[in-house]
Design an enzyme around this catalytic site. Structure first.
Site, PDB file in Angstrom:
ATOM      1  N   LYS A  81       0.853  -1.180   0.000  1.00 55.14           N
ATOM      2  CA  LYS A  81       0.000   0.000   0.000  1.00 55.14           C
ATOM      3  C   LYS A  81       0.896   1.239   0.000  1.00 55.14           C
ATOM      4  O   LYS A  81       1.915   1.276   0.714  1.00 55.14           O
ATOM      5  CB  LYS A  81      -0.890  -0.032   1.248  1.00 55.14           C
ATOM      6  N   SER A 156      -9.635   1.433   2.606  1.00 54.19           N
ATOM      7  CA  SER A 156      -8.770   2.211   1.754  1.00 54.19           C
ATOM      8  C   SER A 156      -7.677   1.394   1.068  1.00 54.19           C
ATOM      9  O   SER A 156      -7.074   1.882   0.117  1.00 54.19           O
ATOM     10  CB  SER A 156      -8.129   3.334   2.559  1.00 54.19           C
ATOM     11  N   SER A 180      -9.763  -0.920   6.883  1.00 57.10           N
ATOM     12  CA  SER A 180      -9.192  -0.801   5.533  1.00 57.10           C
ATOM     13  C   SER A 180      -8.420  -2.001   5.004  1.00 57.10           C
ATOM     14  O   SER A 180      -8.035  -2.004   3.833  1.00 57.10           O
ATOM     15  CB  SER A 180      -8.300   0.430   5.455  1.00 57.10           C
TER      16      SER A 180
HETATM   17  N1  GLN Z   1     -13.155   3.606   6.116  1.00 58.79           N
HETATM   18  C1  GLN Z   1     -12.608   4.080   7.335  1.00 58.79           C
HETATM   19  C2  GLN Z   1     -12.307   5.556   7.208  1.00 58.79           C
HETATM   20  O1  GLN Z   1     -12.624   6.114   6.214  1.00 58.79           O
HETATM   21  C3  GLN Z   1     -11.395   3.295   7.719  1.00 58.79           C
HETATM   22  C4  GLN Z   1     -10.200   3.646   6.919  1.00 58.79           C
HETATM   23  C5  GLN Z   1      -8.980   2.857   7.301  1.00 58.79           C
HETATM   24  O2  GLN Z   1      -9.074   1.827   7.956  1.00 58.79           O
HETATM   25  N2  GLN Z   1      -7.832   3.384   6.911  1.00 58.79           N
HETATM   26  O3  GLN Z   1     -11.770   6.161   8.059  1.00 58.79           O
END
Ligand code: GLN
Length: 493
Positions: A81, A156, A180
């Protein structure tokens, strides 16, 4: 077991390379040319590092020919990532503000992978700074779901999950602040593990919300994810929140044996307040529960009464920490500098041009919640809720060994389907509490919808008990949720 190298597991690849059945250079060339062919449409990668991967592969082949051990992951291709910093390879966190930044060092997890012999093929797309659930909030491009290209891969860590699902790397790393790793794994039909907070070093991980962020593996099998977790875990003196504890044998935990295991089913997760649990997801979960029962596990209904507060608490704590973490991108200390007439103008223009709308929204929300006068009403309250949520889990774990829930209320949605921020946030309802409590969680595929979209089950373990969670995960995997199906939307093989 697949015969095409693109879909070899981590375990199988390592074995074949060690046995000299295939050279690491040849293998990496195969993967890189698949990336070239497939990723134009898929969009999983922000950058590839063909040169670096080939150089490291040549070194592995040299060692092997000389009869030396090249590491437990020798020849295994890995995608990272793009919020994990990589020495000499551009790292953007999906943001324009970091465009063109070449980090001078490797994150600890990257160092660990490299010294185990893994070949880093590239950096994957993500929602800017990890803020999002669809990868649509990347400042650079769209990543498609390999099972249906009209749908998102989740986020994400959408690029990391899509790359693994489409056979562009044997495994990948993502980060998980509120789901994410688990949510994109569920949407793409792969396995994702968020370790216990502190199990894996955050050194060199571009921070979103430091008390929630954890790095973890995404792979096509539970054992593969466990193998990768084994390599990246461990104490790091450069991260004061990393735990100095022995690392259990994760890779050996994927036995599929759940006889006598007590699996808790939190009732709030099966009847969410929003009533949004899709019936196909529910059916897949019910089938899984029954099958685990048949394998000798006991299932027990438990209650996590503060579940409905996880979402509001998370969306205070995470933006609050983000607003602080992102203050460093001011065009001076970090971040692309805008032309400006004075200092204030420089800050405003650099941050104004560099950050996307979701990131700005979070910075504003977080700054607001931390303001004196509001701090007690929002931030402090959210932290108190966090304790209540943790206590709920502690109580449940006096009765059961692991918890089983859906990973997401629905399968992968179409692009632009979650237009308002709240629509997007509501999809995180099942994954957030795990981070607020610092617990390990994972997503394992359990089936496909009638439209052929993957469905994931989430397991949440006791703190530091990834082993039991992995064991349960391998039992679920053995039920053969996806059958022998592969993503059909893209890059058929
Ligand atoms: N979807 C969640 C957010 O928007 C979690 C994102 C993540 O785990 N980086 O914050």
């Amino acid at each position: 077991m697949s015969t095409s190298p693109e879909f070899w597991t981590v375990a199988d690849t390592a074995k074949r390379v060690a046995a000299g059945e295939i050279g690491a250079v040849r293998l990496v060339d195969t993967m890189l040319s698949r990336i070239t062919n497939v990723d134009r449409e898929l969009g999983a990668f922000l950058a590839t590092d063909g040169e670096g991967a080939r150089r490291d592969a040549a070194e592995i082949d040299r060692k092997r020919t000389a009869g030396q051990f090249a590491g437990p992951l020798a020849g295994v291709t890995i995608a990272l990532k793009d919020n994990l910093v990589t020495k000499g390879v551009a790292t953007t966190a999906g943001s324009k503000i970091l465009q063109g930044w070449i980090p001078p060092y490797d994150a600890t997890v990257v160092e660990k992978l490299r010294s185990a012999g893994a070949l880093i093929v590239g950096k994957t797309n993500l929602d800017e700074f990890g803020m999002g659930s669809s990868t649509e909030r990347s400042a650079y491009k769209k990543t498609r779901n390999p099972w249906d290209t009209s749908r998102v891969p989740g986020g994400s860590s959408g690029g990391s999950a899509a790359a693994v699902a489409a056979g562009l790397a044997a495994g990948s790393l993502g980060t998980d602040t509120g789901g994410s790793i688990r949510q994109p794994a569920a949407f793409c039909g792969v396995v994702g593990i968020k370790p216990t907070y502190g199990r894996v070093s955050r050194y060199g991980v571009i921070a979103f919300a430091s008390s929630l962020d954890q790095v973890g593996p995404i792979a096509r099998t539970v054992q593969d994810a466990a193998i990768l977790l084994q390599v990246i875990s461990g104490h790091d003196p450069r991260d004061s929140t990393s735990l100095d504890l022995p690392i259990p044998a994760f890779a050996e935990a994927a036995t599929g044996d759940v006889k006598g295991m007590k699996i808790g089913l939190p009732k709030e997760y099966f009847q969410p307040g929003s009533g949004s649990l899709d019936s196909e997801v529910r059916t897949a979960l019910e089938r899984t529960i029954k099958a685990l029962h048949d394998k000798g596990a006991t299932t027990v209904e438990v209650s996590l009464p503060h579940t409905s507060l996880a979402l509001p608490a998370y969306y205070i704590v995470a933006p609050a920490e983000a607003s602080s973490n992102l203050s460093r991108y001011d065009g001076i200390r970090y971040g692309k500098r805008a032309e400006a007439s004075d200092l204030l103008d420089l800050y405003c223009k650099s941050r104004g041009a560099g950050f996307g709308p979701e990131v700005k929204r979070r910075i504003m929300l977080g700054t607001y919640a931390l303001r004196s006068g509001y701090y007690d009403a929002y931030y402090k309250k959210a932290q108190q809720i966090r304790t209540l949520i943790k206590n709920d889990f502690d109580e449940a774990f006096t009765k059961v060994d692991v918890l089983l829930t859906p990973t997401t209320p629905t399968s992968a949605f179409r692009f632009n389907a979650r237009a308002t921020p709240l629509d997007m946030y509501l999809g995180d309802i099942f994954t957030l509490a795990c981070n607020l409590a610092g617990l390990p969680g994972m997503s394992v595929p359990v089936g496909l919808t009638a439209d052929g979209l993957p469905i994931g089950a989430q397991l949440i373990g006791k703190a530091l008990d990834e082993v039991t969670m992995i064991r349960a995960g391998s039992a679920i995997e053995a039920l053969g949720g996806l059958g022998d199906k592969r993503p059909s939307g893209i890059g058929g093989i």
